[in-house]
Structures are given as structure tokens and as C-alpha cells.
Design an enzyme around this catalytic site. Structure first.
Site, PDB file in Angstrom:
ATOM      1  N   LEU A   1      47.144  44.538  41.704  1.00 39.88           N
ATOM      2  CA  LEU A   1      47.748  45.809  41.290  1.00 39.88           C
ATOM      3  C   LEU A   1      46.753  46.602  40.457  1.00 39.88           C
ATOM      4  O   LEU A   1      46.614  47.809  40.613  1.00 39.88           O
ATOM      5  CB  LEU A   1      49.028  45.557  40.508  1.00 39.88           C
ATOM      6  CG  LEU A   1      50.074  44.673  41.191  1.00 39.88           C
ATOM      7  CD1 LEU A   1      51.310  44.526  40.311  1.00 39.88           C
ATOM      8  CD2 LEU A   1      50.449  45.222  42.564  1.00 39.88           C
ATOM      9  N   ASP A   2      46.050  45.917  39.560  1.00 37.08           N
ATOM     10  CA  ASP A   2      45.022  46.570  38.752  1.00 37.08           C
ATOM     11  C   ASP A   2      43.907  47.124  39.620  1.00 37.08           C
ATOM     12  O   ASP A   2      43.581  48.317  39.574  1.00 37.08           O
ATOM     13  CB  ASP A   2      44.421  45.567  37.767  1.00 37.08           C
ATOM     14  CG  ASP A   2      45.095  45.577  36.404  1.00 37.08           C
ATOM     15  OD1 ASP A   2      45.627  46.622  36.017  1.00 37.08           O
ATOM     16  OD2 ASP A   2      45.077  44.532  35.738  1.00 37.08           O
ATOM     17  N   HIS A   3      43.285  46.260  40.412  1.00 37.76           N
ATOM     18  CA  HIS A   3      42.130  46.691  41.192  1.00 37.76           C
ATOM     19  C   HIS A   3      42.525  47.727  42.243  1.00 37.76           C
ATOM     20  O   HIS A   3      41.836  48.740  42.413  1.00 37.76           O
ATOM     21  CB  HIS A   3      41.458  45.489  41.842  1.00 37.76           C
ATOM     22  CG  HIS A   3      40.710  44.628  40.878  1.00 37.76           C
ATOM     23  ND1 HIS A   3      39.395  44.840  40.549  1.00 37.76           N
ATOM     24  CD2 HIS A   3      41.101  43.547  40.152  1.00 37.76           C
ATOM     25  CE1 HIS A   3      38.990  43.940  39.670  1.00 37.76           C
ATOM     26  NE2 HIS A   3      40.009  43.135  39.407  1.00 37.76           N
TER      27      HIS A   3
END
Length: 528
Positions: free
Chosen positions: A424-426
Site C-alpha cells: 500500500l505504501d509503495h
């Protein structure tokens, strides 16, 4: 604000088409993106590999589009290597600093049994650790055993709300379809064009009345904002029909590009001359600004000297950037920041909705003062709804949206699972960079500024509900070695992942950053 959540058309890679449509991109350009397949790169029950390659694919395409628009050339084909993608999506795990492996999660961060289920805590930062223990009535020197005993005696949602009220971080692990987060209402990307020529709307965004202060109607462009030399466009992603480069590279920046700022040769990168203020932390936002730096932008990260940051996280995401410390509550530092803002082209923030408003950084306030700016915002839980103002991290969003339950290993103890990466971050980071690049391209045609919003929860919703698992092409087994390298830096010798972004000129050679990460706050707060 328009909601960009368009359905994908039938192409070889539907997730790429969906993301490109959400970015407002010309669908005719999708044929320019291809992938080199690998097998086993990001194994999961959910379509993580599809999400990962799509986010990198659209970011690569957006970079190529901007480069072509600035040079007057044709948008080249870009080929993304899925091995590079899989390696970069776990870049923090590959990082070594003089041979030392950083610790990605502190001892009090993780899954814990509650009286009626499971909770996930995040206590990597000292202040979050202290608040977690205080909320549970535990001494400050408590360890994992004491925390486990305290949590096991309480219901999961009671833990969640008690810790939240104390400013800490804990969420109840949700079963699929039972999340408290209104996932169906979360768009992948939200965009709003401000002033001068208007862009076509992709659909009204419901719930704007519930947005935090500063996210209201578009402000008008005032005379003297970043000017725009408009040239004739074509169906080729807005490339001038004449093939001649726009004046000054055609990029209307808030402070103006130097005469040499145009993309006149293959050695100049698409975002060359673009000035980016980076007010982000941890992974998603820094991945976005790390990518903009890779593509030539002058990225200046600003941190408060009163707020701690993990230096190892910066060692992973600080490539290509400079880093300065400014306390925006201090008048002199605020004046310095305003001077930087006056000459910036892009400002990227990664704080909770409304957290920066007291510093005059509500989007409408910024765009009123600087109408040609691209304002890009990132948060954890979405921009409206009951959780919008809560703190959050990738691991917590996975737990609260049902992802952790879906990824459970089924080994009998009911323990939730995790994605093979902080995807989700990347993924959100590459989408955010792509949205900024597309806003810069659109500004070529229409002038004015842009307001962009993304969230980890919006990306989680797309992963769960918006991406159909694809029959990925067979390829060689994933080997990260070709996508790892070593770089000398002031922090030590860094063993790290290369960027997965395809070269925007169509070259097969991988891009590299112009500088390694330096020490946090060590640079002067000025533009190059």
C-alpha cells in the site's frame, strides 16, 4: 475535486488501464507500456504483483509523457521489468548500511491476541510506543510479554479506541467485508484543477461537505501566477503537432524555469528544473518524492526539528533529495518556508487531513497564494469518513481493511497475515508520483494549479475490490540481485534497490539518482 475511479478498458493489463484512467491519461498511450515478466516476485492471495507492476507502469508512462510533451517528441515505449518492481517494493528489506540490516518493526509493533480476536499495533516511534503503553496502563519499560498480557484481557475494538484516544496506534483486525472503513466510497485518486482552462471532470466527488477546512471550492488564478506558453496539441498525449519544443520547455513553474530548463536532449530528464517541497515521512510519500528526484526534480525535504524520524527509513527513501529542518511554528523559519514555497512547482504532504492548516498549508490557502502550484496530499484512511483524521501506517491499514485476514496463513492459530511487501505504501507512492507528473503535463495545456489526493486506504480498496487476478505471463524466477547496487554516502556504504521506473526515453538502461541520501536536516533550506 473530481473523483478519478474510472473502470478499466479491455487491455492486456487491466490494472494498468484502470490506474491510467484514474490519472486522466490518454488511453491511446497504454499500448506504449509493456512488462518483462518474472515468476514468484510478490506472492500473495490478493493481486499484489498486478498492483505493483501497474503503479510502476503508469508512473513510467507519465514520466515518458511529460518528457515528450516538454521536448515536442513522441511518447516512447516504456518497458517495466517485474523483477525490478518486486525488488523495489521491498526496498527497505534489502537496505544495508555498512553491512548493518535495519530493523523495520519495533518489538511492540505487530499482531497480538485480544479477548475476542486480534489487534495490530504500531510502536516504531518512541512517542507512539509511550502512548500505547500509557493507554493500557503499563509502565514505560514494559516489553512484549507485558503488552501481550494486557491486550489479551481486552476486546479488540475497546483496545483500538482506548489507544486512539491516547494518541497511540492500534487497530482491530477486521474480517473481509467487515471493515469499519467505507472502502467502497474511497477513490483511487482525487484531482481538482484550479484556475485558467478547465479540465474535463471524471465525475463528482461525494462527501466534499465533510472535508477538512481548506479543501473547499477551487480558488481563482490571480494575475502573475506561473505563466503558460500554450501550444497546439495532438492526440499523442498532448505532444505539440508541430513537433517544435514549447518555449522554455513548456513547463510553467511557479518560480519559472531557467532558459535551459526545457527537455532539449535525451540527457535531460522529464522533471528537470521542477522544484518539489517534500513534507512527507516514512514510506509512501518519500517513495513518491524519491521517484520525482530520480526524474530530475530538485526535491527538498522539510522536517520539524521537534519530530523524530527513523534515519534508516530516510536512508532507503532519501535518494536524490536534500533535507532541511524548519520549525514552521517559529516566525523566521516560517518566512524561510514561504520563500521556498513561492519558488516551488510542487508541494507534497503526507500528514493527516488538516494537520498542516495552522501553518497556512491548507490546499485552498496555498493555491490562492500560488495559483500555478501542484499540491499533492497523502493520508492513511481517506479524506472523509469517521477515520479520516486518524494516524495510520501501511500495516494498520492492512489490518483494518480485511487484508490481514485474507492473507492469514491458515496454520490453525488464526494469526492474521501480511502482504509480501508494504505494498500500500509503495504502490500509493508510485501513483502519487504519477499523479504529479500528469498534473505537470496537463498544466502545459491549461495553466493553473492542481490539487491531488490519495490515501493508503484508497489503494487498499483498489487491491481488494478493483483488481482482478491476472494470468501473469510465465517468466524466469525472480532474482533481486540484478536490481541491487551499492552507493557510497555520508551515512555509510548503502546496499540498496535500484528504482523500477523505466527510462523515460525508452532506453533499456536503468535510471540512477543524482545523489545518495544525506543526513536528515543537514542541508540549507534553499533551492539549487
Amino acid at each position: 475535486m473530481t473523483r478519478s475511479d474510472a473502470s478499466p478498458r479491455d487491455t492486456r493489463d487491466a490494472a494498468t488501464a484502470h490506474a491510467w484512467a484514474a490519472l486522466g491519461g490518454d488511453p491511446a498511450l497504454l499500448e506504449r507500456v509493456t512488462y518483462r515478466s518474472v515468476s514468484g516476485g510478490l506472492p500473495a492471495r490478493l493481486p499484489v504483483a498486478e498492483l505493483a507492476r501497474a503503479t510502476v507502469g503508469v508512473c513510467s508512462l507519465a514520466a515518458a509523457e511529460l518528457g515528450a510533451r516538454r521536448s515536442g517528441g513522441v511518447v516512447p515505449a516504456v518497458r517495466v521489468d517485474e523483477g525490478a518492481v518486486a525488488t523495489a517494493f521491498v526496498s527497505e528489506r534489502h537496505l544495508r548500511i555498512d553491512g548493518r540490516k535495519p530493523t523495520n518493526f519495533a518489538p511492540l509493533s505487530g499482531f497480538w491476541r485480544a479477548a475476542d480476536g486480534w489487534v495490530r499495533t504500531h510502536a516504531n516511534y518512541p512517542h507512539h510506543r509511550a502512548r500505547l503503553l500509557t493507554a493500557l496502563g503499563l509502565p514505560g519499560d514494559s516489553g512484549p510479554d507485558e503488552l501481550a498480557a494486557a491486550l489479551a484481557a481486552r476486546p479488540a475494538r475497546a483496545i483500538q479506541e482506548t489507544v486512539y484516544a491516547a494518541g497511540g496506534l492500534a487497530v482491530a483486525v477486521a474480517e473481509p467485508g467487515e471493515s469499519e472503513i467505507p472502502l467502497a466510497a474511497l477513490p483511487l485518486i482525487e484531482s481538482r484543477h484550479v484556475g485558467e482552462g478547465e479540465l474535463p471532470a471524471n465525475g463528482a466527488l461525494p462527501g466534499d461537505a465533510d472535508l477538512p477546512a481548506g479543501a473547499g471550492p477551487a480558488s481563482e488564478r490571480v494575475p502573475g501566477g506561473g505563466g503558460l506558453p500554450v501550444s497546439a496539441g495532438s492526440a499523442n498525449g498532448g505532444v505539440p503537432a508541430s513537433g517544435a519544443p514549447p518555449v522554455n520547455g513548456g513547463l510553467p513553474v511557479n518560480g519559472g524555469l531557467p532558459a535551459s530548463g526545457g527537455l532539449l536532449t535525451g540527457t535531460v530528464l522529464p522533471a528537470s528544473g521542477v522544484r518539489v517541497l517534500d513534507l512527507t515521512r516514512v514510506i509512501a510519500g518519500p517513495v513518491a518524492t524519491r521517484t520525482l528526484a530520480l526524474l530530475g526534480a530538485d526535491v527538498l525535504r522539510i522536517d520539524s526539528p521537534r519530530l523524530s524520524e527513523d534515519p534508516d527509513a530516510h536512508a532507503d527513501t532519501g535518494f536524490g533529495k536534500r533535507s532541511a529542518a524548519l520549525d514552521l511554528a517559529a516566525p523566521e523559519a516560517r518566512r524561510t518556508f514561504e520563500a521556498l514555497l513561492a519558488d516551488a512547482d510542487v508541494v507534497v504532504t503526507g500528514y493527516r487531513p488538516g494537520a498542516l492548516d495552522r501553518f497556512g498549508l491548507a490546499p485552498d490557502a496555498v493555491l490562492e497564494r500560488h495559483p500555478g502550484l501542484v499540491v499533492a496530499q497523502l493520508c492513511a484512511w481517506g479524506w472523509s469518513g469517521p477515520w479520516a483524521w486518524r494516524r495510520g501506517f501501511d500495516s494498520l491499514v492492512q489490518a483494518a481493511t480485511g487484508i490481514a485476514a485474507i492473507e492469514a496463513q491458515g496454520d490453525g492459530d488464526g494469526r492474521p497475515g501480511v502482504l509480501p511487501a508494504q505494498a500500500l505504501d509503495h504502490g500509493t507512492g508510485y501513483l502519487l508520483a504519477a499523479a504529479v507528473l500528469r498534473a505537470l503535463t496537463e498544466r502545459q495545456e491549461t495553466g493553473g494549479g492542481h490539487h491531488l489526493r490519495l490515501s493508503l486506504a484508497g489503494t487498499a480498496s483498489w487491491l481488494i475490490h478493483g483488481i482482478a487476478p491476472a494470468a501473469l505471463a510465465d517468466g524466469p524466477a525472480h532474482d533481486p540481485a540484478p536490481w541491487l547496487t551499492e552507493t557510497a554516502s555520508d551515512l555509510g556504504t548503502l546496499h540498496h534497490a535500484r528504482s523500477p521506473i523505466a527510462s523515460p526515453d525508452g532506453s533499456p538502461d536503468p535510471l540512477d539518482w543524482s545523489r545518495p541520501p544525506g543526513r536528515l536536516g543537514a542541508d540549507a533550506p534553499r533551492w539549487l
